[in-house]
Scaffold this motif. Structure first.
Motif, PDB file in Angstrom:
ATOM      1  N   ILE A  36      42.776  45.323  44.971  1.00 15.01           N
ATOM      2  CA  ILE A  36      42.321  44.135  44.251  1.00 15.01           C
ATOM      3  C   ILE A  36      41.709  43.164  45.253  1.00 15.01           C
ATOM      4  O   ILE A  36      42.383  42.725  46.194  1.00 15.01           O
ATOM      5  CB  ILE A  36      43.484  43.439  43.533  1.00 15.01           C
ATOM      6  CG1 ILE A  36      44.180  44.400  42.581  1.00 15.01           C
ATOM      7  CG2 ILE A  36      42.992  42.211  42.777  1.00 15.01           C
ATOM      8  CD1 ILE A  36      45.474  43.836  42.030  1.00 15.01           C
ATOM      9  N   GLY A  37      40.430  42.841  45.073  1.00 12.68           N
ATOM     10  CA  GLY A  37      39.811  41.839  45.919  1.00 12.68           C
ATOM     11  C   GLY A  37      40.442  40.477  45.702  1.00 12.68           C
ATOM     12  O   GLY A  37      40.786  40.114  44.574  1.00 12.68           O
ATOM     13  N   SER A  55      54.613  42.022  41.569  1.00 15.67           N
ATOM     14  CA  SER A  55      53.606  41.116  41.034  1.00 15.67           C
ATOM     15  C   SER A  55      54.097  40.551  39.708  1.00 15.67           C
ATOM     16  O   SER A  55      55.129  40.982  39.174  1.00 15.67           O
ATOM     17  CB  SER A  55      52.277  41.851  40.837  1.00 15.67           C
ATOM     18  OG  SER A  55      52.419  42.871  39.869  1.00 15.67           O
ATOM     19  N   VAL A  56      53.348  39.603  39.180  1.00 11.94           N
ATOM     20  CA  VAL A  56      53.685  39.026  37.877  1.00 11.94           C
ATOM     21  C   VAL A  56      53.581  40.116  36.818  1.00 11.94           C
ATOM     22  O   VAL A  56      52.538  40.750  36.640  1.00 11.94           O
ATOM     23  CB  VAL A  56      52.738  37.863  37.548  1.00 11.94           C
ATOM     24  CG1 VAL A  56      52.973  37.386  36.112  1.00 11.94           C
ATOM     25  CG2 VAL A  56      52.924  36.714  38.523  1.00 11.94           C
ATOM     26  N   GLY A  57      54.702  40.366  36.144  1.00 11.75           N
ATOM     27  CA  GLY A  57      54.725  41.374  35.100  1.00 11.75           C
ATOM     28  C   GLY A  57      54.464  42.780  35.584  1.00 11.75           C
ATOM     29  O   GLY A  57      54.076  43.647  34.803  1.00 11.75           O
ATOM     30  N   HIS A  62      45.936  42.316  38.991  1.00 13.31           N
ATOM     31  CA  HIS A  62      45.651  40.932  39.396  1.00 13.31           C
ATOM     32  C   HIS A  62      46.813  40.392  40.220  1.00 13.31           C
ATOM     33  O   HIS A  62      47.944  40.868  40.132  1.00 13.31           O
ATOM     34  CB  HIS A  62      45.386  40.032  38.188  1.00 13.31           C
ATOM     35  CG  HIS A  62      46.628  39.627  37.436  1.00 13.31           C
ATOM     36  ND1 HIS A  62      47.415  38.570  37.819  1.00 13.31           N
ATOM     37  CD2 HIS A  62      47.213  40.148  36.327  1.00 13.31           C
ATOM     38  CE1 HIS A  62      48.434  38.448  36.981  1.00 13.31           C
ATOM     39  NE2 HIS A  62      48.336  39.392  36.073  1.00 13.31           N
ATOM     40  N   ILE A  63      46.481  39.402  41.039  1.00 16.30           N
ATOM     41  CA  ILE A  63      47.503  38.738  41.850  1.00 16.30           C
ATOM     42  C   ILE A  63      47.445  37.223  41.652  1.00 16.30           C
ATOM     43  O   ILE A  63      47.880  36.467  42.506  1.00 16.30           O
ATOM     44  CB  ILE A  63      47.362  39.075  43.347  1.00 16.30           C
ATOM     45  CG1 ILE A  63      45.951  38.716  43.866  1.00 16.30           C
ATOM     46  CG2 ILE A  63      47.678  40.531  43.613  1.00 16.30           C
ATOM     47  CD1 ILE A  63      45.831  38.757  45.366  1.00 16.30           C
ATOM     48  N   MET A  64      46.892  36.795  40.525  1.00  8.06           N
ATOM     49  CA  MET A  64      46.789  35.367  40.272  1.00  8.06           C
ATOM     50  C   MET A  64      48.185  34.745  40.215  1.00  8.06           C
ATOM     51  O   MET A  64      49.062  35.250  39.497  1.00  8.06           O
ATOM     52  CB  MET A  64      46.063  35.115  38.950  1.00  8.06           C
ATOM     53  CG  MET A  64      44.588  35.445  38.994  1.00  8.06           C
ATOM     54  SD  MET A  64      43.664  34.301  40.025  1.00  8.06           S
ATOM     55  CE  MET A  64      43.769  32.804  39.063  1.00  8.06           C
ATOM     56  N   ALA A  69      56.199  32.346  36.264  1.00  6.51           N
ATOM     57  CA  ALA A  69      56.105  33.747  35.841  1.00  6.51           C
ATOM     58  C   ALA A  69      57.157  34.592  36.554  1.00  6.51           C
ATOM     59  O   ALA A  69      57.601  34.270  37.653  1.00  6.51           O
ATOM     60  CB  ALA A  69      54.711  34.284  36.129  1.00  6.51           C
ATOM     61  N   GLN A  70      57.541  35.683  35.914  1.00  6.50           N
ATOM     62  CA  GLN A  70      58.539  36.589  36.469  1.00  6.50           C
ATOM     63  C   GLN A  70      57.854  37.698  37.270  1.00  6.50           C
ATOM     64  O   GLN A  70      56.917  38.330  36.802  1.00  6.50           O
ATOM     65  CB  GLN A  70      59.368  37.214  35.345  1.00  6.50           C
ATOM     66  CG  GLN A  70      60.222  36.220  34.584  1.00  6.50           C
ATOM     67  CD  GLN A  70      61.279  35.567  35.477  1.00  6.50           C
ATOM     68  OE1 GLN A  70      61.977  36.242  36.219  1.00  6.50           O
ATOM     69  NE2 GLN A  70      61.392  34.243  35.380  1.00  6.50           N
TER      70      GLN A  70
END
Length: 246
Positions: A36-37, A55-57, A62-64, A69-70
């Motif tokens: 992921i860029g 990561s989230v979820g 994505h790494i936003m 968030a969990q």
């Protein structure tokens, strides 16, 4: 006058070291997965990308960062048993965990990540997996190489950037940890210096304005404000006794 503050630690090599060959072997086992860029494309030149392990979820696409968030293990972490051992050796909660790669010749421009320090509750750790002495951080104007297999703390709220001058990608295993007493003890054992807490509890109150703050609280006449003014007065008196003016 008050005593000069000691600058908090901007980076530090911590005690744990890990088997680089085993980390590289597990990286090779998943490196064909999509990278992921980094979403902030203006912050770097050439490729800067990651493979999420937490990561989230448990997302792989994505790494936003998302407030509240969990974070969960991704399916790729199950394929990296040694990385799991590494993570388990840190006795703290982990949020984001990822392999992060910077292409040959790549530059991460100097920037600050606000609120990303041990003092702020986010302890960011780097474990270099693929690197060379030609990979250099610039941290508050100082160039430093993070050695392979070692655990490095980065106070990301400091001004920092990276230049990969080597002919190979630089890959770090990066952990964002929730600061706890175990991490603080390891940090202090390695010689780390914490940021001094605000003397009056509230960062907006300092020796230069505390008398005005007390006067305003007393003028308002509310019981809670009068009690706070009394506490501030006691702290101010202690500081004056400890650091008398000459």
């Amino acid at each position: 006058m008050t005593a000069p503050m000691t600058a908090p630690t901007s980076y530090l090599r911590l005690a744990p070291s890990f088997d680089v060959a085993r980390l590289q072997h597990e990286l090779r086992g998943i490196e064909d997965s999509p990278w992921i860029g980094h979403f902030n494309t203006g912050a770097y030149d050439k490729g800067w990308a990651c493979i999420p392990l937490r990561s989230v979820g448990a997302s792989l696409d994505h790494i936003m960062p998302l407030d509240g968030a969990q974070f969960s293990d991704t399916v790729l972490l199950a394929r990296c048993p040694y990385v799991r051992q590494v993570l388990d050796s840190f006795e703290c909660e982990k949020t984001s965990v990822r392999f992060m790669a910077l292409e040959p010749g790549g530059v991460i421009k100097e920037h600050r990540d606000a609120g990303a320090s041990l003092d702020d509750g986010v302890t960011r750790l780097h474990i270099p997996v693929l690197t060379s002495p030609q990979v250099l951080f610039c941290i508050d104007g100082e160039e430093v190489h993070f050695s392979a297999g070692d655990t490095w703390y980065l106070n990301a709220s400091c001004l920092h950037g990276v230049h990969n001058r080597s002919p190979q990608p630089r890959v770090h295993l990066m952990l964002d940890c929730v600061t706890n007493p175990w991490l603080e003890q390891m940090f202090m054992a390695a010689g780390g210096v914490l940021r001094e807490p605000p003397p009056y509890g509230d960062p907006s109150i300092h020796d230069g304005n505390v008398l005005d703050v007390m006067a305003g609280l007393l003028a308002a006449g509310h019981a809670a404000g009068v009690a706070l003014a009394a506490r501030l007065k006691a702290i101010h008196a202690q500081r004056q006794d400890a650091h008398p003016r000459h």
